[in-house]
Design an enzyme around this catalytic site. Sequence first.
Site, PDB file in Angstrom:
ATOM      1  N   HIS A  17       0.856  -1.188  -0.133  1.00 52.24           N
ATOM      2  CA  HIS A  17       0.004  -0.017  -0.080  1.00 52.24           C
ATOM      3  C   HIS A  17       0.954   1.172  -0.075  1.00 52.24           C
ATOM      4  O   HIS A  17       2.266   1.176  -0.049  1.00 52.24           O
ATOM      5  CB  HIS A  17      -1.152   0.076   1.213  1.00 52.24           C
ATOM      6  CG  HIS A  17      -0.397  -0.103   2.549  1.00 52.24           C
ATOM      7  ND1 HIS A  17       0.377   0.947   3.195  1.00 52.24           N
ATOM      8  CD2 HIS A  17      -0.289  -1.084   3.449  1.00 52.24           C
ATOM      9  CE1 HIS A  17       0.846   0.569   4.384  1.00 52.24           C
ATOM     10  NE2 HIS A  17       0.501  -0.560   4.552  1.00 52.24           N
ATOM     11  N   HIS A  20       4.115   1.412   2.344  1.00 56.22           N
ATOM     12  CA  HIS A  20       5.388   0.946   1.875  1.00 56.22           C
ATOM     13  C   HIS A  20       6.078   1.723   0.690  1.00 56.22           C
ATOM     14  O   HIS A  20       7.244   1.674   0.584  1.00 56.22           O
ATOM     15  CB  HIS A  20       4.821  -0.551   1.132  1.00 56.22           C
ATOM     16  CG  HIS A  20       4.175  -1.584   2.344  1.00 56.22           C
ATOM     17  ND1 HIS A  20       2.997  -1.848   2.059  1.00 56.22           N
ATOM     18  CD2 HIS A  20       4.715  -1.872   3.465  1.00 56.22           C
ATOM     19  CE1 HIS A  20       2.677  -2.772   3.275  1.00 56.22           C
ATOM     20  NE2 HIS A  20       3.609  -2.348   3.847  1.00 56.22           N
ATOM     21  N   CYS A 125       1.418 -10.778  19.870  1.00 52.13           N
ATOM     22  CA  CYS A 125       0.401 -10.233  18.977  1.00 52.13           C
ATOM     23  C   CYS A 125       1.051 -10.495  17.665  1.00 52.13           C
ATOM     24  O   CYS A 125       2.082 -10.205  17.224  1.00 52.13           O
ATOM     25  CB  CYS A 125       0.503  -8.451  18.926  1.00 52.13           C
ATOM     26  SG  CYS A 125      -0.449  -7.992  17.482  1.00 52.13           S
ATOM     27  N   CYS A 128       2.026  -8.002  15.106  1.00 55.91           N
ATOM     28  CA  CYS A 128       3.466  -7.500  15.155  1.00 55.91           C
ATOM     29  C   CYS A 128       4.445  -8.385  15.415  1.00 55.91           C
ATOM     30  O   CYS A 128       5.800  -8.028  15.093  1.00 55.91           O
ATOM     31  CB  CYS A 128       3.317  -6.761  16.700  1.00 55.91           C
ATOM     32  SG  CYS A 128       2.144  -5.154  16.936  1.00 55.91           S
ATOM     33  N   CYS A 143      -3.731  -5.197  21.703  1.00 48.97           N
ATOM     34  CA  CYS A 143      -2.267  -4.655  21.103  1.00 48.97           C
ATOM     35  C   CYS A 143      -2.487  -3.180  20.891  1.00 48.97           C
ATOM     36  O   CYS A 143      -3.368  -2.804  20.249  1.00 48.97           O
ATOM     37  CB  CYS A 143      -2.094  -5.337  19.873  1.00 48.97           C
ATOM     38  SG  CYS A 143      -0.880  -4.510  18.866  1.00 48.97           S
ATOM     39  N   HIS A 146      -2.521  -2.451  16.874  1.00 50.40           N
ATOM     40  CA  HIS A 146      -3.616  -3.162  16.086  1.00 50.40           C
ATOM     41  C   HIS A 146      -4.974  -3.009  16.873  1.00 50.40           C
ATOM     42  O   HIS A 146      -6.015  -3.528  16.232  1.00 50.40           O
ATOM     43  CB  HIS A 146      -3.380  -4.485  15.437  1.00 50.40           C
ATOM     44  CG  HIS A 146      -2.019  -4.822  14.653  1.00 50.40           C
ATOM     45  ND1 HIS A 146      -0.617  -4.780  15.257  1.00 50.40           N
ATOM     46  CD2 HIS A 146      -2.180  -4.278  13.431  1.00 50.40           C
ATOM     47  CE1 HIS A 146      -0.172  -4.706  14.115  1.00 50.40           C
ATOM     48  NE2 HIS A 146      -0.489  -4.423  13.062  1.00 50.40           N
ATOM     49  N   LYS A 294      -2.753   5.371  11.689  1.00 55.14           N
ATOM     50  CA  LYS A 294      -1.789   4.846  10.827  1.00 55.14           C
ATOM     51  C   LYS A 294      -2.291   4.254   9.709  1.00 55.14           C
ATOM     52  O   LYS A 294      -3.353   3.405   9.802  1.00 55.14           O
ATOM     53  CB  LYS A 294      -0.795   3.986  11.650  1.00 55.14           C
ATOM     54  CG  LYS A 294       0.334   3.509  10.779  1.00 55.14           C
ATOM     55  CD  LYS A 294       1.095   2.305  11.379  1.00 55.14           C
ATOM     56  CE  LYS A 294       2.054   1.837  10.560  1.00 55.14           C
ATOM     57  NZ  LYS A 294       2.322   0.413  10.837  1.00 55.14           N
ATOM     58  N   LYS A 297      -2.276  -2.333   6.381  1.00 54.77           N
ATOM     59  CA  LYS A 297      -3.215  -3.508   5.734  1.00 54.77           C
ATOM     60  C   LYS A 297      -4.159  -3.891   6.965  1.00 54.77           C
ATOM     61  O   LYS A 297      -5.530  -4.165   6.803  1.00 54.77           O
ATOM     62  CB  LYS A 297      -2.674  -4.295   5.115  1.00 54.77           C
ATOM     63  CG  LYS A 297      -1.226  -5.091   5.747  1.00 54.77           C
ATOM     64  CD  LYS A 297      -0.197  -5.438   4.958  1.00 54.77           C
ATOM     65  CE  LYS A 297       1.208  -5.491   5.641  1.00 54.77           C
ATOM     66  NZ  LYS A 297       2.235  -5.772   4.427  1.00 54.77           N
TER      67      LYS A 297
HETATM   68  O1  ME8 Z   1       7.320  -4.219   9.783  1.00 58.70           O
HETATM   69  N1  ME8 Z   1       3.118   5.241   6.969  1.00 58.70           N
HETATM   70  O2  ME8 Z   1       6.814  -5.129   7.600  1.00 58.70           O
HETATM   71  P1  ME8 Z   1       5.619  -4.271   7.146  1.00 58.70           P
HETATM   72  C1  ME8 Z   1       4.660   5.058   6.660  1.00 58.70           C
HETATM   73  N2  ME8 Z   1       8.573  -7.012   7.911  1.00 58.70           N
HETATM   74  N3  ME8 Z   1       5.198   4.083   6.690  1.00 58.70           N
HETATM   75  C2  ME8 Z   1       4.700   2.846   6.440  1.00 58.70           C
HETATM   76  C3  ME8 Z   1       3.097   2.700   6.708  1.00 58.70           C
HETATM   77  C4  ME8 Z   1       2.593   3.954   7.054  1.00 58.70           C
HETATM   78  N4  ME8 Z   1       1.389   4.154   7.431  1.00 58.70           N
HETATM   79  N5  ME8 Z   1       2.709   1.439   6.736  1.00 58.70           N
HETATM   80  C5  ME8 Z   1       3.965   0.739   6.471  1.00 58.70           C
HETATM   81  C6  ME8 Z   1       7.631  -5.006   8.684  1.00 58.70           C
HETATM   82  N6  ME8 Z   1       5.123   1.676   6.323  1.00 58.70           N
HETATM   83  C7  ME8 Z   1       8.672  -6.192   8.844  1.00 58.70           C
HETATM   84  C8  ME8 Z   1      10.094  -5.430   8.581  1.00 58.70           C
HETATM   85  S1  ME8 Z   1      12.744  -5.304   8.503  1.00 58.70           S
HETATM   86  C9  ME8 Z   1      13.985  -6.184   8.937  1.00 58.70           C
HETATM   87  C10 ME8 Z   1      11.052  -6.141   8.648  1.00 58.70           C
HETATM   88  C11 ME8 Z   1       6.186   1.221   5.887  1.00 58.70           C
HETATM   89  O3  ME8 Z   1       5.257  -4.769   5.917  1.00 58.70           O
HETATM   90  C12 ME8 Z   1       7.390   1.605   6.919  1.00 58.70           C
HETATM   91  O4  ME8 Z   1       8.769   1.606   6.532  1.00 58.70           O
HETATM   92  O5  ME8 Z   1       4.748  -4.054   8.413  1.00 58.70           O
HETATM   93  C13 ME8 Z   1       7.019   0.531   7.967  1.00 58.70           C
HETATM   94  O6  ME8 Z   1       8.317   0.741   8.947  1.00 58.70           O
HETATM   95  C14 ME8 Z   1       7.130  -0.663   7.118  1.00 58.70           C
HETATM   96  O7  ME8 Z   1       6.457  -0.181   6.051  1.00 58.70           O
HETATM   97  C15 ME8 Z   1       6.546  -1.782   7.871  1.00 58.70           C
HETATM   98  O8  ME8 Z   1       6.116  -2.642   6.776  1.00 58.70           O
END
Ligand code: ME8
Length: 506
Positions: A17, A20, A125, A128, A143, A146, A294, A297
């Site tokens: 989304h 990301h 969670c 998380c 959580c 969430h 925030k 997904k």
């Molecule tokens: O946490 N605003 O993956 P994830 C800004 N797999 N950035 C956002 C966002 C938002 N609303 N939503 C997501 C994970 N992001 C783990 C990470 S790393 C070794 C493992 C971005 O799919 C932002 O960079 O939940 C956030 O830190 C990341 O997506 C989390 O992606």
Amino acid sequence: MTFYVTTPIYYVNSSPHLGHAYTTIAADVMTRFQRLVGTEAFYLTGTDEHGSKIAEAAEAAGEDPQAFTDRISQRFRDLLPLLDVENDFFIRTTDAPHKAFVQQVAQRMYDKGDIYKDTYSGWYCTACERYYNDGELLEGNACPIHKRPVEHMEETNWFFRLSAYKERLIAHFDANPEWIVPRAKFNEARGLIDQLEDLSISRSSITWGVDVPWDDSQVFYVWIDALFNYASALTYAVEGEDLSAKFWPPTVQVLAKDILKFHSVYWPAFLMSADLALPEQLFIHGYLTVGGDKMGKSMGNALDPFPIIEQHGPDPLRFYVLREVQFGSDGAVSQEGFERRYDTELANDLGNLVSRSASMLVKYLGVDGVAKVPAVPADSAVRASAEATIATWRAQMTELDLSGALETVWVFVRELNKHVEDRAPWALAKDEANAELLATTLGELAEGIVTVAHALSPVMPSTSVKVAAMIGVDAGALQQWSWGIAEGRDVTKPSPLFPRLETAKA
Ligand code: ME8
């Protein structure tokens, strides 16, 4: 000097989304800026594919986890060229060389005595992929992120001796006050070290993960697997070559605060245990929010980047997210907000500046529809302002103040538009006595526009090439900025840059 930047690797439990896309765009802008100033850069992004959250999502979709992760990971990869992102590698934690790397590093940590067996119980969670203490939970055992109930779990697992790294972590924070930016996030992370407990790094309850090499009843916890992607990728991104010596450690790791604790506490401790150098800096940007929450997904309020890009190409979206939300702070985004910025800043401020300047060049100086950009006297105030703009922009980009750098460019765009109004070339053109001032004015506008195109190139790569082309400057010449690039170039009738949305809708 080299530049190595990473994004988090994204969970493949559902499609990408705008949140990301935001991190991915920001890291691309940093990379493009570094390449523009001549630094060799490596940009890594990818997907995080193990753990119970992914296994559950695969099950819900009725698919085998590998087939499921193949499919969703592909969605993340598809997004990259659509966003015009120039990553050097895309890592998947299901890659065989990555899994082997994790096992090798963990074995080293185990041999050192940093990993031991213990029983743990707590509130987990799944969204998380972490345990919470009683005090961290919301009412009803929910959580804090969430807002869904957590599960009580008890497991015998392998533990990492995180507490043994407390002193070294404190020393690292004390010696490197800039290692986490913005400052508020440094302070938040520093506060986390005071309550360090050992960390469970394996699971017996799931099978979808990297096997613990010395215990086949367990797989590694998704975070120890995931974090080491940043190091493993360099060992196999280019076949037959290990890029670690050249690029390790990362210059900057970009992420949002949801995963601050993992990156600011666990990650450096893991690296210390594995005898690897620590990243130079973590940049923690804010959340894109929708209606005060925030975007995410699991929150069900995510904006889909695909249709926006399909309609407008990548540049307006890249511009919008960095312009709308101060990089480093939270900020609200919406389709309406996107359309507003598109119309007021891209179509009006930038689009009009370029199209009317090029049109006036052709109209007032053109011979058979082609105008040569006139020279500008050395004492031009516009020149002084362009030089100051580039100096400020460069400093801000170096400091990763991506939104500040865009604002600097926009102040200059508005100044150029004001210059058009103040000098009124259409009035000057009426009297031959003003011919020199008319030529100077049009020359200033042309040089100013090329300055804008250069400074916008990391954020809007194809737009900046188009803008420069309207002043007769090719992409190669745009790489190195200096006042006077436009002089003598051929300008012809411009084509529209950003069709207005209001008109499109009418
Ligand atoms: O946490 N605003 O993956 P994830 C800004 N797999 N950035 C956002 C966002 C938002 N609303 N939503 C997501 C994970 N992001 C783990 C990470 S790393 C070794 C493992 C971005 O799919 C932002 O960079 O939940 C956030 O830190 C990341 O997506 C989390 O992606």
